[in-house]
Design an enzyme around this catalytic site. Sequence first.
Site, mmCIF file in Angstrom:
data_model
loop_
_atom_site.group_PDB
_atom_site.id
_atom_site.type_symbol
_atom_site.label_atom_id
_atom_site.label_comp_id
_atom_site.label_asym_id
_atom_site.label_seq_id
_atom_site.Cartn_x
_atom_site.Cartn_y
_atom_site.Cartn_z
ATOM 1 N N HIS A 9 0.822 -1.213 0.000
ATOM 2 C CA HIS A 9 0.000 0.000 0.000
ATOM 3 C C HIS A 9 0.856 1.262 0.000
ATOM 4 O O HIS A 9 2.034 1.245 0.368
ATOM 5 C CB HIS A 9 -0.934 0.005 1.222
ATOM 6 C CG HIS A 9 -0.193 0.055 2.524
ATOM 7 N ND1 HIS A 9 0.371 1.207 3.026
ATOM 8 C CD2 HIS A 9 0.082 -0.910 3.415
ATOM 9 C CE1 HIS A 9 0.956 0.957 4.173
ATOM 10 N NE2 HIS A 9 0.808 -0.338 4.433
ATOM 11 N N GLU A 34 -2.085 -7.113 7.931
ATOM 12 C CA GLU A 34 -0.716 -6.959 8.424
ATOM 13 C C GLU A 34 -0.537 -7.714 9.733
ATOM 14 O O GLU A 34 -1.506 -8.057 10.413
ATOM 15 C CB GLU A 34 -0.385 -5.466 8.599
ATOM 16 C CG GLU A 34 1.027 -5.155 9.059
ATOM 17 C CD GLU A 34 2.144 -5.693 8.157
ATOM 18 O OE1 GLU A 34 2.284 -6.940 8.051
ATOM 19 O OE2 GLU A 34 2.897 -4.877 7.597
#
Length: 196
Positions: A13, A84
Amino acid sequence: MDAGRPQVYLVRHGATDWSVSGRHTGRTDLPLNDAGRSQADDVAHLLAGRSFALVLVSPLRRAQETCAAAGYLDRAITTADLREWDYGDYEGLTTAEIRRRVPGWTVWTGPIPGGERLEDVAERARRVIERALDAGGDVALFAHGHILRVLTACWCELPPREGRRFPLETATLSVLGWEHEHRGVRLWNRPSSRES
């Protein structure tokens, strides 16, 4: 490259305020900052409209925004396996701050009180790899630095801690592929900037 075998395109990202400051950002659902939005727009240039048999994306906003800016969110499947690493008590802290408490600490050697073990992250990564291998073509993954580094180590059939050898910047493209029957890294950490 081994024809007929899928390649896996990894997109980390774009930047957030915490990624810029080096704070561990696991489950905190931060948006991209202005620079991150610009980087995410440039990811579309890196992918150049490539078609994928499967697109997977983390449920966290920063990955979703990057996937949308690249033009793939409408066909992406959201999976918690790409979230994550859960940093537990270390969420929001920098490595330097953690090392004041635990000298020499790294995410790769732990401990991570209240968070995920490395092997738990690797188990999620291996499930994603299995999905990629069964997809019937190239795959794109939009996710986060540490999960993608663990996934890369697992793809290369290395111990998960060897993800430490694959530094990964925000809004970069990496490609996992093959040489004959051996899985490996074909491209690593290519920035999204159109000038590069």
